[in-house]
Enzyme design. Structure first.
Site, short mmCIF file in Angstrom:
data_model
loop_
_atom_site.label_atom_id
_atom_site.label_comp_id
_atom_site.label_asym_id
_atom_site.label_seq_id
_atom_site.Cartn_x
_atom_site.Cartn_y
_atom_site.Cartn_z
CD GLU A 51 -17.16 -22.71 41.88
OE1 GLU A 51 -17.73 -22.24 40.88
OE2 GLU A 51 -15.92 -22.67 42.03
CD GLU B 51 -15.42 -18.22 44.09
OE1 GLU B 51 -15.34 -19.47 44.03
OE2 GLU B 51 -16.33 -17.63 44.72
#
Length: 246
Positions: free
Chosen positions: A106, A126
């Site tokens: 990210e 995740e």
């Protein structure tokens, strides 16, 4: 020191410096990144972001992440710093060697450019940890690679190799590890050779909401039309055209 900052007049290198844990992003590193952002906002320069060792960033610090609760989630600890990096006035370059996973991915997505090595691996695992990619990937990744591939990465845990990331332009270039920082500087050289204010306003206009166009384009152009640099550069261009060809 979790972040090493190397400054030059037209650029700055940020080195993520937790190689013993593959540069996992913890609260101390987030605080250091905020401090580094403040300096670049005050004095706009190109940013090159690289990890120490053979890892860009393997993600958030899981030991800290495990202890965070809903209050921490609503504070947006990582999403706020990545958004701040995304909004920096001059272009940002992520130099990716080895894994860029979870929060590390990210962070790379938040940058304007990404250069990798053949060992680069990019993905968002995740959901395998019972959480989601909440620091930008859930919406930014689709803008970068398209919805089908973004869903495969986010929902099925696909990790892209360097070749796959290059094929979809998530990586702008792939170079050998020893050439990674030099490749970043070569791209920074191309950026800094252009008019700095024009670069800053182009980035701002590019990221403006659709509803702001074309007004924001016209206002930015109006500012640039009044600069001495515009006149100097255009005069030089016209003078070169007058030179006799050999």
């Amino acid at each position: 020191m979790t972040l090493i900052v190397e400054e030059a007049p037209d650029r700055v290198v940020w080195r993520l410096n937790r190689p013993e844990v593959r540069n996992a992003i913890d609260r101390e590193m987030v605080a250091a990144l905020h401090e580094a952002c403040a300096a670049v906002e005050e004095e706009p320069r190109v940013v090159l972001l690289i990890g120490e060792g053979r890892t860009f960033a393997a993600g958030a610090d899981i030991a800290q992440l495990r202890e965070r609760d809903r209050t921490d989630a609503l504070r947006g600890i990582n999403s706020k710093i990545f958004d701040r990096i995304h909004r920096l006035p001059m272009p940002t370059l992520a130099l990716v060697d080895g894994p860029a996973l979870g929060g590390g991915a990210e962070l790379a997505y938040a940058c304007d450019f990404r250069i990798g090595t053949p060992q680069a691996r990019i993905g968002n695992p995740e959901t395998g940890l019972g959480i989601l990619a909440a620091a930008g990937a859930a919406w930014r990744l689709a803008e970068l690679v398209g919805e089908p591939l973004a869903k495969e990465i986010l929902l099925a845990g696909r990790v892209l190799t360097a070749g796959e990331a290059l094929a979809v332009r998530l990586l702008n270039e792939v170079v050998e590890p020893g050439d990674l920082l030099a490749a970043g500087h070569r791209l920074a050289d191309r950026i800094t050779a252009r008019a700095p204010l024009a670069t800053r306003l182009t980035k701002a206009v590019f990221h403006a909401p659709r509803s702001a166009h074309p007004f924001v384009d016209d206002v930015a152009q109006a500012v640039l039309f009044e600069t001495e640099e515009k006149r100097t550069r255009m005069t030089a261009f016209l003078d070169r055209r007058k030179e006799p060809r050999s």
